[in-house]
Enzyme design. Sequence first.
Site, PDB file in Angstrom:
ATOM      1  N   ASP A   1      64.882  25.645 102.305  1.00  0.00           N
ATOM      2  CA  ASP A   1      65.431  25.955 103.957  1.00  0.00           C
ATOM      3  C   ASP A   1      65.877  27.542 103.489  1.00  0.00           C
ATOM      4  OD1 ASP A   1      68.317  25.824 102.603  1.00  0.00           O
ATOM      5  OD2 ASP A   1      68.707  24.589 104.650  1.00  0.00           O
TER       6      ASP A   1
ATOM      7  N   CYS B   1      67.333  24.116  98.683  1.00  0.00           N
ATOM      8  CA  CYS B   1      68.564  23.848  99.899  1.00  0.00           C
ATOM      9  C   CYS B   1      69.244  23.838  99.403  1.00  0.00           C
ATOM     10  CB  CYS B   1      67.914  22.309 101.074  1.00  0.00           C
ATOM     11  SG  CYS B   1      68.587  20.610 100.542  1.00  0.00           S
TER      12      CYS B   1
ATOM     13  N   THR C   1      72.260  21.896  99.274  1.00  0.00           N
ATOM     14  CA  THR C   1      72.415  20.446  98.104  1.00  0.00           C
ATOM     15  C   THR C   1      71.756  19.910  96.907  1.00  0.00           C
ATOM     16  OG1 THR C   1      72.659  19.006  99.506  1.00  0.00           O
ATOM     17  CG2 THR C   1      74.676  19.859  98.644  1.00  0.00           C
TER      18      THR C   1
ATOM     19  N   HIS D   1      61.105   7.584  83.764  1.00  0.00           N
ATOM     20  CA  HIS D   1      61.204   6.475  84.466  1.00  0.00           C
ATOM     21  C   HIS D   1      60.647   6.388  85.529  1.00  0.00           C
ATOM     22  CE1 HIS D   1      63.928   5.480  80.532  1.00  0.00           C
ATOM     23  NE2 HIS D   1      63.207   5.889  80.414  1.00  0.00           N
TER      24      HIS D   1
ATOM     25  N   HIS E   1      57.233   1.121  82.467  1.00  0.00           N
ATOM     26  CA  HIS E   1      57.793   1.700  83.377  1.00  0.00           C
ATOM     27  C   HIS E   1      57.486   1.553  84.526  1.00  0.00           C
ATOM     28  CE1 HIS E   1      61.668   2.758  81.764  1.00  0.00           C
ATOM     29  NE2 HIS E   1      61.483   3.082  80.378  1.00  0.00           N
TER      30      HIS E   1
END
Length: 149
Positions: free
Chosen positions: A8, A65, A67, A98, A133
């Site tokens: 963004d 973005c 965060t 994992h 995994h």
Amino acid sequence: MKIAIASDHAGYDLKKIIVEYLKELGYVPYDFGCNSLDSTDYPIYGEKVGIEVANGNYKLGVLICGTGIGMSICANKIDGIRAVVCSEPYSAIMSKKHNNANILAFGARVVGSEMAKLIVKEWINAEFEEDKHIKRVNMITKIENKQSE
Ligand code: RB5
């Protein structure tokens, strides 16, 4: 390898740096927007890249973005997407080893450009430890399948 990338407005400047870095590393980034610092809405881009990766058009995606959080929430709404927010390389590596994460998100307001480069490089280079995994990742897929029943 082709890599889908988007941001963004908050991630726009860092995305330009990461696009150039991906090219330096020999990858082929495709930028799904945004294309300026004008305020826009992260769900548009989280969904776009999520769909591209889920459809198999791109093996991996990178979302930036403020965060990394909003982008990852949106991408994770799409079946087949395992998007992670990472602010340091250890989590990024483990998310591939994992969890077979197929989208990496981070925040331009959280990490500097050198840390972001390191996170991206280590995440792409890390490989899914399938033998150990796969069972758990398949369990994630089963949760998705239950929702769409
Ligand atoms: C935009 O201000 C900001 O909310 C967005 O970039 C992101 O951090 C949302 O999770």
